[in-house]
Design an enzyme around this catalytic site. Structure first.
Site, PDB file in Angstrom:
ATOM      1  N   TYR A 292       0.826  -1.222   0.000  1.00  0.00           N
ATOM      2  CA  TYR A 292       0.000   0.000   0.000  1.00  0.00           C
ATOM      3  C   TYR A 292       0.855   1.265   0.000  1.00  0.00           C
ATOM      4  CZ  TYR A 292      -3.130   3.458   2.282  1.00  0.00           C
ATOM      5  OH  TYR A 292      -3.846   4.577   2.620  1.00  0.00           O
TER       6      TYR A 292
ATOM      7  N   SER B  42       7.183   3.149  12.751  1.00  0.00           N
ATOM      8  CA  SER B  42       5.764   3.343  13.083  1.00  0.00           C
ATOM      9  C   SER B  42       5.601   4.049  14.416  1.00  0.00           C
ATOM     10  CB  SER B  42       5.073   1.972  13.154  1.00  0.00           C
ATOM     11  OG  SER B  42       3.801   2.082  13.750  1.00  0.00           O
TER      12      SER B  42
ATOM     13  N   TYR C   7       5.001  -6.816  16.858  1.00  0.00           N
ATOM     14  CA  TYR C   7       5.157  -5.971  15.661  1.00  0.00           C
ATOM     15  C   TYR C   7       5.896  -4.683  16.038  1.00  0.00           C
ATOM     16  CZ  TYR C   7       4.098  -2.317  12.345  1.00  0.00           C
ATOM     17  OH  TYR C   7       4.221  -1.256  11.485  1.00  0.00           O
TER      18      TYR C   7
ATOM     19  N   LYS D  16       9.811  -3.020  15.013  1.00  0.00           N
ATOM     20  CA  LYS D  16      10.115  -1.658  14.533  1.00  0.00           C
ATOM     21  C   LYS D  16      11.164  -1.003  15.438  1.00  0.00           C
ATOM     22  CE  LYS D  16       7.531  -1.674  10.947  1.00  0.00           C
ATOM     23  NZ  LYS D  16       8.151  -1.742   9.612  1.00  0.00           N
TER      24      LYS D  16
ATOM     25  N   ASP E 232      -5.394  -0.952  22.626  1.00  0.00           N
ATOM     26  CA  ASP E 232      -5.615   0.377  22.046  1.00  0.00           C
ATOM     27  C   ASP E 232      -5.291   1.470  23.065  1.00  0.00           C
ATOM     28  OD1 ASP E 232      -6.303  -0.397  19.563  1.00  0.00           O
ATOM     29  OD2 ASP E 232      -8.435   0.014  19.721  1.00  0.00           O
TER      30      ASP E 232
HETATM   31  C1  WQD Z   1      -7.740   3.496  14.736  1.00  0.00           C
HETATM   32  C2  WQD Z   1      -8.884   3.785  15.717  1.00  0.00           C
HETATM   33  C3  WQD Z   1      -9.500   1.899  17.055  1.00  0.00           C
HETATM   34  C4  WQD Z   1     -11.022  -0.498  13.695  1.00  0.00           C
HETATM   35  C5  WQD Z   1      -2.615   0.509  13.883  1.00  0.00           C
HETATM   36  C6  WQD Z   1      -1.365  -0.166  14.321  1.00  0.00           C
HETATM   37  C7  WQD Z   1      -0.177   0.709  14.022  1.00  0.00           C
HETATM   38  C8  WQD Z   1      -0.183   1.153  12.575  1.00  0.00           C
HETATM   39  C9  WQD Z   1      -1.500   1.800  12.208  1.00  0.00           C
HETATM   40  C10 WQD Z   1       1.320  -0.228  11.320  1.00  0.00           C
HETATM   41  C11 WQD Z   1      -8.661   3.169  17.082  1.00  0.00           C
HETATM   42  C12 WQD Z   1     -10.638   2.295  16.134  1.00  0.00           C
HETATM   43  C13 WQD Z   1     -10.451   0.505  14.461  1.00  0.00           C
HETATM   44  C14 WQD Z   1     -12.394  -0.812  13.854  1.00  0.00           C
HETATM   45  C15 WQD Z   1     -12.559   0.888  15.531  1.00  0.00           C
HETATM   46  N1  WQD Z   1       0.074   0.046  11.725  1.00  0.00           N
HETATM   47  N2  WQD Z   1     -11.216   1.182  15.355  1.00  0.00           N
HETATM   48  N3  WQD Z   1     -13.111  -0.105  14.774  1.00  0.00           N
HETATM   49  O1  WQD Z   1      -4.711   0.909  16.106  1.00  0.00           O
HETATM   50  O2  WQD Z   1      -4.189   3.385  15.773  1.00  0.00           O
HETATM   51  O3  WQD Z   1      -2.796   1.671  14.629  1.00  0.00           O
HETATM   52  O4  WQD Z   1      -2.534   0.849  12.512  1.00  0.00           O
HETATM   53  O5  WQD Z   1       2.322   0.423  11.506  1.00  0.00           O
HETATM   54  O6  WQD Z   1       0.970  -0.064  14.276  1.00  0.00           O
HETATM   55  O7  WQD Z   1      -1.431  -0.337  15.730  1.00  0.00           O
HETATM   56  O8  WQD Z   1      -5.138   2.037  13.868  1.00  0.00           O
HETATM   57  O9  WQD Z   1      -7.003   1.933  12.283  1.00  0.00           O
HETATM   58  O10 WQD Z   1      -6.597  -0.046  13.824  1.00  0.00           O
HETATM   59  O11 WQD Z   1      -7.514   2.073  14.767  1.00  0.00           O
HETATM   60  O12 WQD Z   1     -13.251   1.513  16.366  1.00  0.00           O
HETATM   61  O13 WQD Z   1     -12.964  -1.727  13.189  1.00  0.00           O
HETATM   62  O14 WQD Z   1     -10.073   3.196  15.199  1.00  0.00           O
HETATM   63  O15 WQD Z   1      -9.963   1.534  18.357  1.00  0.00           O
HETATM   64  O16 WQD Z   1      -9.199   4.055  18.044  1.00  0.00           O
HETATM   65  P1  WQD Z   1      -4.255   1.999  15.220  1.00  0.00           P
HETATM   66  P2  WQD Z   1      -6.580   1.430  13.629  1.00  0.00           P
END
Ligand code: WQD
Length: 339
Positions: A13, A126, A150, A154, A296
């Protein structure tokens, strides 16, 4: 002479968007990927978008002989290392696979770079290295604390590069700490195409909007945030790709190494993003509030000033554009790259 840059994980991506940004910035790009988490169809789209035949090698970054052959064939002057597994939950279930692939791949790449005298690397890191931030916004000197395998890969990757630079001053390393990459190329021809159920918020919301999923589960609305839902620093993948071009320009123009946050500095909640996506797509995003997702954090957003000072780079695209470009990609490719 136009520098040749090798992108690992090139059909992924962020890498595929970076491929276009580096070509536009005047670099000669060579891509390598084993398609473990991406589609060969991306190459066709890159050919179409760039008007050039992509220079590509199908190979695994943990395969020393294959990487040696790639370096001998293309003689890159720098590497942008994206190739890694990146699902937090999966890393907790399969730590060995993550350490083997993410650390093993980096060690193999660095070993071949050393052998070939190629000592400039941009490393895809990250914001997850910060763990649960104690103060906001997050600066590069904020404490780091991995909270899953993970994130450990990093943090270890950054340490490997730091030690490499300390041992041999010819090494120039750039660690880019991404916050939350979202969105897609404005053409709608490349974008995020997670396999299986999306772990991340925006691709899940996009699949609800296009009718592939019925409802969004909002993981908790009892956080200490304005509307109780998680706050994150979403950054458009096109801005992120430009950040890589700016980092490479710095590596070629100046000596030394650096670590910078790549974020916007603006936090948005889950419900902010849902509303923005409804606005951009014209589609309702039904959701249910469910319990928090383990691991989270309440809020996480960057202080991006170091990247501006050091690289002359800042993010330009706001949440509306992130949602509009994501929606164009998703609505034009309801089932992603696989037809
Ligand atoms: C964002 C917000 C969830 C899904 C992750 C990895 C991080 C990086 C980016 C690689 C949070 C909420 C999410 C859903 C929800 N990846 N959510 N329902 O967790 O900040 O980061 O991705 O480098 O390492 O940890 O991103 O998009 O998963 O979540 O409510 O179905 O959306 O609780 O608040 P995150 P996310």
């Amino acid at each position: 002479m136009t520098p040749t840059v090798l992108l690992t994980g090139a059909t992924g991506y962020i890498a595929s968007h970076t491929w276009l940004a580096l070509q536009a910035a005047g670099f000669r790009v060579v891509g390598v990927d084993n398609f473990a988490n991406s589609s060969p169809q991306v190459l066709q789209r890159l050919r179409e978008l760039s008007g050039q035949e992509p220079v590509f090698e199908q190979a695994d970054v943990t395969d020393l002989a294959a990487m040696q052959a790639v370096f001998e064939r293309h003689q890159p002057q720098a590497v942008v290392h994206f190739a890694a597994y990146k699902a937090v939950g999966e890393s907790t279930a399969q730590p060995l696979a993550y350490y083997r692939n993410n650390i093993g791949g980096l060690l193999t790449i660095c070993q071949v770079m050393q052998q070939q005298g190629c000592k400039r690397i941009v490393f895809s890191s990250s914001a997850t290295v910060y763990g649960a931030p104690k103060t906001l916004p997050i600066v590069e000197s904020s404490p780091t604390q991995a909270t899953n395998p993970y994130g450990e890969t990093k943090l270890m990757g950054e340490a490997i590069l730091r030690d490499l630079g300390a041992a041999d001053a010819q090494w120039q390393t750039a660690c880019l700490r991404y916050f939350n990459p979202v969105g897609a190329h404005p053409s709608g021809r490349i974008g995020e195409d997670p396999r299986g159920t999306p772990n991340n918020l925006m691709p899940y919301v996009a699949q609800v909007a296009v009718g592939r999923r019925a409802r969004l589960s909002v993981f908790g609305n009892d956080y200490p945030t304005p509307d109780g839902t998680g706050v994150r620093d979403y950054i458009h993948v096109v801005d992120l790709a430009e950040g890589h071009a700016a980092a490479l320009r710095r590596l070629f123009a100046h000596e030394g190494s650096f670590t910078v946050n790549l974020g916007t500095g603006q936090g948005y909640s889950v419900l902010d993003l849902v509303r923005a996506y409804e606005q951009a797509s014209g589609r309702p995003i039904p959701y249910d509030i469910v319990p928090r997702r383990p691991g989270d954090v309440a809020a996480c957003y960057a202080d991006p000033s170091a990247a501006l000072t050091l690289l002359g780079w800042r993010a330009n695209l706001g949440l509306a554009r992130m949602c509009e470009d994501s929606w164009r990609w998703q609505s034009m490719n309801p089932h992603g790259f696989e037809i």
